[in-house]
Design a protein around this motif. Structure first.
Motif, PDB file in Angstrom:
ATOM      1  N   TYR A  26      19.359  -2.227   8.695  1.00  0.00           N
ATOM      2  CA  TYR A  26      18.796  -1.923   9.515  1.00  0.00           C
ATOM      3  C   TYR A  26      17.449  -1.410   8.856  1.00  0.00           C
ATOM      4  CZ  TYR A  26      22.196  -1.549  12.939  1.00  0.00           C
ATOM      5  OH  TYR A  26      23.257  -1.973  13.901  1.00  0.00           O
ATOM      6  N   PRO A  27      16.176  -2.216   8.964  1.00  0.00           N
ATOM      7  CA  PRO A  27      15.173  -1.804   8.081  1.00  0.00           C
ATOM      8  C   PRO A  27      14.633  -0.474   8.255  1.00  0.00           C
ATOM      9  CG  PRO A  27      14.791  -3.730   9.461  1.00  0.00           C
ATOM     10  CD  PRO A  27      16.202  -3.388   9.966  1.00  0.00           C
ATOM     11  N   ILE A  28      13.979  -0.024   6.912  1.00  0.00           N
ATOM     12  CA  ILE A  28      13.580   1.299   7.144  1.00  0.00           C
ATOM     13  C   ILE A  28      11.911   0.939   7.486  1.00  0.00           C
ATOM     14  CG2 ILE A  28      12.666   3.173   5.395  1.00  0.00           C
ATOM     15  CD1 ILE A  28      15.028   2.306   3.825  1.00  0.00           C
ATOM     16  N   ASP A  29      11.330   1.855   8.401  1.00  0.00           N
ATOM     17  CA  ASP A  29      10.093   1.553   8.797  1.00  0.00           C
ATOM     18  C   ASP A  29       9.092   2.485   8.228  1.00  0.00           C
ATOM     19  OD1 ASP A  29       7.499   1.445  10.174  1.00  0.00           O
ATOM     20  OD2 ASP A  29       8.473   1.417  11.973  1.00  0.00           O
ATOM     21  N   LEU A  30       8.415   2.476   7.294  1.00  0.00           N
ATOM     22  CA  LEU A  30       7.362   3.332   6.481  1.00  0.00           C
ATOM     23  C   LEU A  30       5.990   3.669   7.177  1.00  0.00           C
ATOM     24  CD1 LEU A  30       7.974   2.150   2.811  1.00  0.00           C
ATOM     25  CD2 LEU A  30       9.417   4.131   4.177  1.00  0.00           C
ATOM     26  N   GLY A  31       5.847   2.886   8.453  1.00  0.00           N
ATOM     27  CA  GLY A  31       4.702   3.035   9.223  1.00  0.00           C
ATOM     28  C   GLY A  31       3.728   1.649   8.612  1.00  0.00           C
ATOM     29  N   ASP A  32       2.701   1.609   9.504  1.00  0.00           N
ATOM     30  CA  ASP A  32       1.671   0.497   9.272  1.00  0.00           C
ATOM     31  C   ASP A  32       2.312  -0.819   9.162  1.00  0.00           C
ATOM     32  OD1 ASP A  32      -0.135   2.541   9.115  1.00  0.00           O
ATOM     33  OD2 ASP A  32       0.194   2.764   7.196  1.00  0.00           O
ATOM     34  N   GLY A  33       3.391  -1.169   9.629  1.00  0.00           N
ATOM     35  CA  GLY A  33       4.262  -2.245   9.634  1.00  0.00           C
ATOM     36  C   GLY A  33       4.888  -2.665   8.400  1.00  0.00           C
ATOM     37  N   GLY A  47       0.586  -1.447   0.064  1.00  0.00           N
ATOM     38  CA  GLY A  47      -0.114  -0.055  -0.003  1.00  0.00           C
ATOM     39  C   GLY A  47       0.768   1.382  -0.063  1.00  0.00           C
ATOM     40  N   LYS A  48       2.146   1.497  -0.028  1.00  0.00           N
ATOM     41  CA  LYS A  48       2.987   2.330   0.006  1.00  0.00           C
ATOM     42  C   LYS A  48       3.603   2.438  -1.378  1.00  0.00           C
ATOM     43  CE  LYS A  48       2.721   3.025   4.633  1.00  0.00           C
ATOM     44  NZ  LYS A  48       2.341   4.220   5.107  1.00  0.00           N
ATOM     45  N   LYS A  49       3.959   3.829  -1.929  1.00  0.00           N
ATOM     46  CA  LYS A  49       4.562   3.889  -3.117  1.00  0.00           C
ATOM     47  C   LYS A  49       5.963   4.707  -2.877  1.00  0.00           C
ATOM     48  CE  LYS A  49       0.484   5.072  -6.019  1.00  0.00           C
ATOM     49  NZ  LYS A  49      -0.256   6.043  -6.734  1.00  0.00           N
ATOM     50  N   VAL A  50       6.801   3.633  -3.190  1.00  0.00           N
ATOM     51  CA  VAL A  50       8.258   4.222  -2.938  1.00  0.00           C
ATOM     52  C   VAL A  50       9.089   4.488  -4.186  1.00  0.00           C
ATOM     53  CG1 VAL A  50      10.111   3.632  -1.415  1.00  0.00           C
ATOM     54  CG2 VAL A  50       8.012   2.933  -0.830  1.00  0.00           C
ATOM     55  N   TYR A  70      14.924   8.877   2.341  1.00  0.00           N
ATOM     56  CA  TYR A  70      15.841   8.041   3.392  1.00  0.00           C
ATOM     57  C   TYR A  70      17.216   7.869   2.542  1.00  0.00           C
ATOM     58  CZ  TYR A  70      11.688   6.761   5.754  1.00  0.00           C
ATOM     59  OH  TYR A  70      10.511   7.075   6.607  1.00  0.00           O
ATOM     60  N   ALA A  71      18.294   7.971   3.013  1.00  0.00           N
ATOM     61  CA  ALA A  71      19.777   7.947   2.500  1.00  0.00           C
ATOM     62  C   ALA A  71      20.870   7.744   3.688  1.00  0.00           C
ATOM     63  CB  ALA A  71      20.026   9.031   1.581  1.00  0.00           C
ATOM     64  N   GLU A  72      21.922   7.077   3.058  1.00  0.00           N
ATOM     65  CA  GLU A  72      23.121   6.969   4.219  1.00  0.00           C
ATOM     66  C   GLU A  72      23.346   8.435   4.731  1.00  0.00           C
ATOM     67  OE1 GLU A  72      25.524   3.221   3.797  1.00  0.00           O
ATOM     68  OE2 GLU A  72      25.315   4.089   1.804  1.00  0.00           O
ATOM     69  N   GLU A  73      24.042   8.340   5.790  1.00  0.00           N
ATOM     70  CA  GLU A  73      24.301   9.795   6.271  1.00  0.00           C
ATOM     71  C   GLU A  73      25.307  10.564   5.477  1.00  0.00           C
ATOM     72  OE1 GLU A  73      26.201  11.876  10.562  1.00  0.00           O
ATOM     73  OE2 GLU A  73      26.094   9.537  10.302  1.00  0.00           O
ATOM     74  N   HIS A  74      26.184  10.068   4.827  1.00  0.00           N
ATOM     75  CA  HIS A  74      27.242  10.724   3.971  1.00  0.00           C
ATOM     76  C   HIS A  74      26.457  11.147   2.474  1.00  0.00           C
ATOM     77  CE1 HIS A  74      27.642   6.635   2.223  1.00  0.00           C
ATOM     78  NE2 HIS A  74      27.947   7.340   1.011  1.00  0.00           N
ATOM     79  N   VAL A  75      25.544  10.405   2.244  1.00  0.00           N
ATOM     80  CA  VAL A  75      24.653  10.789   1.012  1.00  0.00           C
ATOM     81  C   VAL A  75      23.785  12.058   1.563  1.00  0.00           C
ATOM     82  CG1 VAL A  75      22.884  10.005  -0.521  1.00  0.00           C
ATOM     83  CG2 VAL A  75      24.856   8.519   0.208  1.00  0.00           C
ATOM     84  N   VAL A  76      23.205  12.108   2.728  1.00  0.00           N
ATOM     85  CA  VAL A  76      22.599  13.322   2.959  1.00  0.00           C
ATOM     86  C   VAL A  76      23.304  14.305   3.158  1.00  0.00           C
ATOM     87  CG1 VAL A  76      21.358  14.187   4.989  1.00  0.00           C
ATOM     88  CG2 VAL A  76      20.850  11.806   4.375  1.00  0.00           C
ATOM     89  N   ASP A 135       1.467  10.649  -6.634  1.00  0.00           N
ATOM     90  CA  ASP A 135       2.041  11.020  -5.262  1.00  0.00           C
ATOM     91  C   ASP A 135       2.933   9.858  -4.648  1.00  0.00           C
ATOM     92  OD1 ASP A 135       0.338   8.449  -3.566  1.00  0.00           O
ATOM     93  OD2 ASP A 135      -0.705   9.269  -5.442  1.00  0.00           O
ATOM     94  N   ILE A 136       3.927  10.126  -3.923  1.00  0.00           N
ATOM     95  CA  ILE A 136       4.821   9.361  -3.568  1.00  0.00           C
ATOM     96  C   ILE A 136       4.922   9.282  -1.947  1.00  0.00           C
ATOM     97  CG2 ILE A 136       7.278   8.637  -3.618  1.00  0.00           C
ATOM     98  CD1 ILE A 136       7.535  10.433  -6.071  1.00  0.00           C
ATOM     99  N   ASP A 137       4.975   8.182  -1.152  1.00  0.00           N
ATOM    100  CA  ASP A 137       4.982   7.955   0.128  1.00  0.00           C
ATOM    101  C   ASP A 137       6.535   8.185   0.864  1.00  0.00           C
ATOM    102  OD1 ASP A 137       2.223   7.486   0.541  1.00  0.00           O
ATOM    103  OD2 ASP A 137       2.413   5.672  -0.468  1.00  0.00           O
ATOM    104  N   ALA A 138       7.353   7.749  -0.069  1.00  0.00           N
ATOM    105  CA  ALA A 138       8.721   7.762   0.496  1.00  0.00           C
ATOM    106  C   ALA A 138       9.629   7.853  -0.830  1.00  0.00           C
ATOM    107  CB  ALA A 138       8.917   6.586   1.490  1.00  0.00           C
ATOM    108  N   ILE A 139      10.941   8.153  -0.540  1.00  0.00           N
ATOM    109  CA  ILE A 139      11.819   8.157  -1.399  1.00  0.00           C
ATOM    110  C   ILE A 139      13.228   7.566  -0.793  1.00  0.00           C
ATOM    111  CG2 ILE A 139      13.626   9.364  -2.822  1.00  0.00           C
ATOM    112  CD1 ILE A 139      11.430  11.624  -3.023  1.00  0.00           C
ATOM    113  N   ILE A 140      13.995   6.611  -1.320  1.00  0.00           N
ATOM    114  CA  ILE A 140      15.137   5.894  -0.880  1.00  0.00           C
ATOM    115  C   ILE A 140      16.147   6.098  -2.090  1.00  0.00           C
ATOM    116  CG2 ILE A 140      13.895   4.083   0.743  1.00  0.00           C
ATOM    117  CD1 ILE A 140      13.943   2.259  -1.360  1.00  0.00           C
TER     118      ILE A 140
END
Length: 256
Positions: free
Chosen positions: A138-145, A46-49, A101-107, A68-73
């Motif tokens: 480490y899993p990325i938590d997008l909500g709703d499990g 149910g999420k658009k990534v 969502y990105a690694e710290e050095h990418v941010v 629409d987009i729910d998250a960007i990785i």
């Protein structure tokens, strides 16, 4: 609810057709040979990534009618994977709920590239980039499990991220896979992996190397992406793919 991936772009950093090239691939009448920079939209639980936001992002969204987009990785900081971030603005006019969502050095690299988007007070109209740091394993938590698992692949000497969405594993810009990544991905339902061309590159898998990794991991189905124009026309790539492997093309949607 159907989990699926839409390939928004399947070309390397220069795209296809390449500027100032009149080779048979760049002048091909086959629409499958027109390739934006590599990116994908995954609809998962149910999420658009969105995976990566390269310089062709605006055209990819318009042509695929993505509203629409729910998250960007983000897999890594190279321009062909991050150069479209400023074009996110129309989505943020409607909602600010689209974390990146990105690694710290990418941010940090993104902040250096787009400093105006992070200055306070914010200039009217700048993109609202809500950056969140992630790490491989480490899993990325997008909500709703809903969780996505980042894992490490090697882009030459640069460690970057691939992502696992349940039975889908997505890899781009890879040259080698660490042993632990191979163990994680063995037998996945759908594997997406890069296959740049037929001759060696220091930081990208060749077609032949990509097929070797697919043979080792044994996914149910595999799709190849991140092609250079030197790999040949789409119909030629199809002919040399083994069973269960196919070249992806822009606009292709696959359920998993």
């Amino acid at each position: 609810m159907v989990d699926r991936i839409t390939f928004l772009g399947t070309g390397t950093s220069t795209g296809i057709p390449e500027i100032a090239c009149d080779c048979e691939v760049c002048t091909s009448p086959d629409q499958r040979d027109k390739r934006y920079r590599t990116s994908a939209l995954v609809e998962y639980c149910g999420k658009k990534v969105l995976i990566d936001c390269g310089p062709d992002f605006r055209c990819q969204m318009v042509e695929n009618r993505v509203m629409d987009i729910d998250a960007i990785i983000i897999t890594h900081e190279h321009y062909d994977h991050t150069g479209g971030l400023d074009d996110l603005r129309p989505l943020f006019y409607r909602s600010h709920e689209c974390p990146i969502y990105a690694e710290e050095h990418v941010v940090e690299a993104i902040k250096l590239r787009l400093p105006y988007a992070f200055r306070e007070p914010r200039y009217p109209g700048v993109p609202y980039l809500e950056m969140r740091t992630i790490q491989a394993g480490y899993p990325i938590d997008l909500g709703d499990g809903v969780e996505i698992l980042p894992f490490t692949v090697m882009h030459g000497k640069l460690p970057i991220l691939g992502f696992k969405f349940g039975g889908l594993a997505y890899i781009t810009d890879c040259k080698t896979l660490p042993r632990e990544t191979k163990e994680l991905l063995k037998g996945v339902d759908l594997l997406v992996i890069n296959a740049l061309r037929h001759y060696d590159h220091a930081a990208h898998l060749t077609f032949e190397e990509g097929i070797e990794i697919i043979d080792e991991l044994k996914p149910r189905q595999a799709y190849l992406v991140h092609f250079a124009h030197t790999i040949g026309r789409h119909e030629e790539i199809e002919k040399i793919c083994p069973p269960g492997v196919a070249p992806a093309y822009d606009g292709l949607t696959v359920n998993f």
